[in-house]
Design an enzyme around this catalytic site. Structure first.
Site, PDB file in Angstrom:
ATOM      1  N   ASN A   1     -10.037  -0.348   0.599  1.00  0.00           N
ATOM      2  CA  ASN A   1      -8.777  -0.255   0.326  1.00  0.00           C
ATOM      3  C   ASN A   1      -8.443  -0.316  -0.627  1.00  0.00           C
ATOM      4  OD1 ASN A   1      -5.953  -0.412   0.306  1.00  0.00           O
ATOM      5  ND2 ASN A   1      -6.120  -1.492   2.631  1.00  0.00           N
TER       6      ASN A   1
ATOM      7  N   HIS B   1      -3.104   7.112   3.718  1.00  0.00           N
ATOM      8  CA  HIS B   1      -3.904   5.811   2.797  1.00  0.00           C
ATOM      9  C   HIS B   1      -4.807   5.540   2.878  1.00  0.00           C
ATOM     10  CE1 HIS B   1      -3.939   1.527   1.283  1.00  0.00           C
ATOM     11  NE2 HIS B   1      -3.810   1.287   2.824  1.00  0.00           N
TER      12      HIS B   1
ATOM     13  N   CYS C   1       0.761  -1.134  -0.298  1.00  0.00           N
ATOM     14  CA  CYS C   1      -0.062   0.249  -0.198  1.00  0.00           C
ATOM     15  C   CYS C   1       1.167   1.671  -0.091  1.00  0.00           C
ATOM     16  CB  CYS C   1      -0.993   0.067   1.258  1.00  0.00           C
ATOM     17  SG  CYS C   1      -1.929  -1.454   1.124  1.00  0.00           S
TER      18      CYS C   1
HETATM   19  C1  LIG Z   1      -9.173  -5.644  10.489  1.00  0.00           C
HETATM   20  C2  LIG Z   1     -10.499  -4.686  10.923  1.00  0.00           C
HETATM   21  C3  LIG Z   1     -10.946  -3.239  10.508  1.00  0.00           C
HETATM   22  C4  LIG Z   1     -11.199  -5.252  12.474  1.00  0.00           C
HETATM   23  O1  LIG Z   1     -11.408  -4.788  13.194  1.00  0.00           O
HETATM   24  P1  LIG Z   1     -11.319  -4.712  15.158  1.00  0.00           P
HETATM   25  O2  LIG Z   1     -12.340  -3.920  15.576  1.00  0.00           O
HETATM   26  O3  LIG Z   1      -9.496  -4.691  15.319  1.00  0.00           O
HETATM   27  O4  LIG Z   1     -12.191  -5.626  14.991  1.00  0.00           O
HETATM   28  P2  LIG Z   1     -11.392  -7.494  15.720  1.00  0.00           P
HETATM   29  O5  LIG Z   1      -9.988  -7.878  14.859  1.00  0.00           O
HETATM   30  O6  LIG Z   1     -11.248  -7.174  16.818  1.00  0.00           O
HETATM   31  O7  LIG Z   1     -12.743  -8.598  15.732  1.00  0.00           O
HETATM   32  C5  LIG Z   1     -13.855  -8.307  16.935  1.00  0.00           C
HETATM   33  C6  LIG Z   1     -15.184  -9.038  16.444  1.00  0.00           C
HETATM   34  O8  LIG Z   1     -15.783  -8.902  14.851  1.00  0.00           O
HETATM   35  C7  LIG Z   1     -15.426 -10.490  14.487  1.00  0.00           C
HETATM   36  N1  LIG Z   1     -15.324  -9.917  12.264  1.00  0.00           N
HETATM   37  C8  LIG Z   1     -14.056  -9.962  12.108  1.00  0.00           C
HETATM   38  N2  LIG Z   1     -15.115  -9.380  11.332  1.00  0.00           N
HETATM   39  C9  LIG Z   1     -15.794  -9.164  10.567  1.00  0.00           C
HETATM   40  C10 LIG Z   1     -17.052  -8.659   9.767  1.00  0.00           C
HETATM   41  N3  LIG Z   1     -16.570  -8.883   8.590  1.00  0.00           N
HETATM   42  N4  LIG Z   1     -18.487  -8.923  10.035  1.00  0.00           N
HETATM   43  C11 LIG Z   1     -18.971  -8.830  11.276  1.00  0.00           C
HETATM   44  N5  LIG Z   1     -17.869  -9.471  12.259  1.00  0.00           N
HETATM   45  C12 LIG Z   1     -16.445  -9.396  12.239  1.00  0.00           C
HETATM   46  C13 LIG Z   1     -14.411 -10.892  15.123  1.00  0.00           C
HETATM   47  O9  LIG Z   1     -14.625 -12.141  15.103  1.00  0.00           O
HETATM   48  C14 LIG Z   1     -14.515 -10.719  16.203  1.00  0.00           C
HETATM   49  O10 LIG Z   1     -14.943 -11.411  16.599  1.00  0.00           O
HETATM   50  P3  LIG Z   1     -15.020 -12.011  18.388  1.00  0.00           P
HETATM   51  O11 LIG Z   1     -14.628 -11.454  19.280  1.00  0.00           O
HETATM   52  O12 LIG Z   1     -16.050 -13.229  18.625  1.00  0.00           O
HETATM   53  O13 LIG Z   1     -13.578 -12.898  18.013  1.00  0.00           O
HETATM   54  C15 LIG Z   1      -9.482  -3.682  11.938  1.00  0.00           C
HETATM   55  O14 LIG Z   1      -8.396  -4.373  12.743  1.00  0.00           O
HETATM   56  C16 LIG Z   1      -8.543  -3.112  10.726  1.00  0.00           C
HETATM   57  O15 LIG Z   1      -9.238  -2.492   9.516  1.00  0.00           O
HETATM   58  N6  LIG Z   1      -7.058  -3.464  11.069  1.00  0.00           N
HETATM   59  C17 LIG Z   1      -6.225  -2.519   9.898  1.00  0.00           C
HETATM   60  C18 LIG Z   1      -6.652  -3.792   8.865  1.00  0.00           C
HETATM   61  C19 LIG Z   1      -5.978  -2.438   7.774  1.00  0.00           C
HETATM   62  O16 LIG Z   1      -5.727  -1.788   7.557  1.00  0.00           O
HETATM   63  N7  LIG Z   1      -5.352  -3.806   6.510  1.00  0.00           N
HETATM   64  C20 LIG Z   1      -4.861  -3.130   4.675  1.00  0.00           C
HETATM   65  C21 LIG Z   1      -2.958  -2.419   5.360  1.00  0.00           C
HETATM   66  S1  LIG Z   1      -3.071  -1.483   4.536  1.00  0.00           S
END
Ligand SMILES: CC(C)(COP(=O)(O)OP(=O)(O)OC[C@H]1O[C@@H](n2cnc3c(N)ncnc32)[C@H](O)[C@@H]1OP(=O)(O)O)[C@@H](O)C(=O)NCCC(=O)NCCS
Length: 328
Positions: A285, A255, A114
């Protein structure tokens, strides 16, 4: 004193729109979850017969037209992508041929995920300053839908397809264009965001396909924390090095991965959110394409005016990161 300016910008997003509602019929998720955790509402998905190079060509044509530069005048072409048409040859060679860029041009791809567009920007900037090249075309292009696991709700809700491009050239005028650029990488975090199979470590086999090894794997929470940390650090270093204060920056183009990452960055830098350009709600993204796509929209919507100072800042798999200051 000479400067390197961004003479033109263009972008392309595929026609098909996939909404959060559509996704909720494919995996166990909801519009409410996706919007509240990421800010994303919809993303564009390329057609089956559209590859990375097809998106890149359309963005490049728009950037060339904006810069009033012919493809025949380009002597340096760099494509940043994590989803090339194929492992060999480079997507840059495919795009060179499709655009009619002459055979003497230097054309290559870079892999910086990215942060790729900012990596391409710095490489082109340096090369143009040496006088080795006259006009550079840099492109961030991704068909991430081809490496997205559409059964994994933790990743498939985040990504989209797009391309963005910029034409760079040297001008004999000091103080405009690229004021500074800084890049970095930290390989300690390789396993936070990666595609495990399809390379020499794990060539394609029936097993690698069965195990979804050819798709993006991600430790979301870890990536989130690293993203905020490195973007804040590189943005601060950039401002300190070039003696720029946050109030002198009229627009930050970050980004576009997650609105919460951008909000955390804004908070840490003590800059108001209205100085941050955001369009991830409509595109998700799109990796190396997010910054040039946002740049193109920001310019077209009048958010960037002559004399403005903008800061672009990115992070990505690797972990890679970068920032660039541009005076328009
Ligand atoms: C991926 C992201 C959105 C997840 O958000 P979060 O607040 O960290 O959520 P978590 O990973 O803690 O998951 C929380 C819960 O939601 C659930 N969950 C994950 N994806 C889900 C979805 N699409 N829909 C519903 N629930 C979902 C998980 O299973 C978890 O459940 P649990 O608590 O029962 O285990 C966030 O961590 C993020 O954006 N990270 C950076 C990713 C990124 O930028 N990547 C590209 C880099 S260039």
């Amino acid at each position: 004193m000479a400067s390197v300016i961004i003479a033109g910008v263009g972008s392309y997003t595929p026609e098909r729109v996939l909404t959060n509602h559509d996704l909720s019929k494919m995996v166990d998720t909801t519009d409410e979850w996706i919007v509240s955790r990421s800010g994303i509402r919809e993303r564009h998905i390329a057609a089956e017969n559209e590859a990375c190079s097809d998106l890149a060509v359309k963005a490049a044509q728009a950037a060339l037209a904006d810069a009033q530069v012919q493809a025949s005048e380009i002597d340096l072409l760099i494509i940043a992508t994590a989803s090339p048409d194929m492992p060999l040859p480079s997507t840059a060679c495919i795009v060179q041929h499709k655009l009619g860029i002459p055979a003497h041009a230097t054309c290559f791809d870079i892999a910086a995920a990215c942060s790729g567009f900012l990596y391409a920007l710095e490489i082109a900037y340096g090369q143009l300053l040496t006088n080795r090249y006259k006009r550079a075309l840099i492109i961030g292009a991704e068909k991430l839908s081809s490496v997205t696991d559409w059964t994994d709700r933790t990743t498939c809700v985040l990504f989209g397809d797009a391309a963005g491009a910029a034409v760079l050239k040297k001008v004999d005028q000091p103080g405009i264009g690229i004021i500074g650029s800084d890049l970095g990488a930290d390989g300690e975090f390789v396993d936070h965001l990666y595609i495990p199979a399809g390379g020499s470590r794990c060539p394609a086999t029936a097993k690698s396909v069965d195990e979804h090894g050819h798709f993006i794997h991600m430790k979301g929470r870890e990536v989130f924390k690293s993203a905020v940390r490195v973007m804040e650090t590189v943005a601060r270093e950039m401002m300190e090095q070039y003696k720029v204060t946050p109030d002198q920056i009229s627009l930050v183009i970050p980004h576009q991965a997650n609105i919460r990452i951008i909000e955390a960055l804004a908070g840490n830098l003590e800059m108001p959110m209205d100085k941050f350009f955001v369009n991830l709600d409509r595109y998700g993204n799109t990796s190396s394409a997010t910054i040039p796509l946002a740049l193109d929209e920001a310019r077209r919507s009048g958010r960037i005016k002559p004399g403005d100072l903008t800061l672009m800042v990115a992070f990505g798999a690797g972990l890679t990161y970068g920032a660039a200051l541009v005076r328009w």
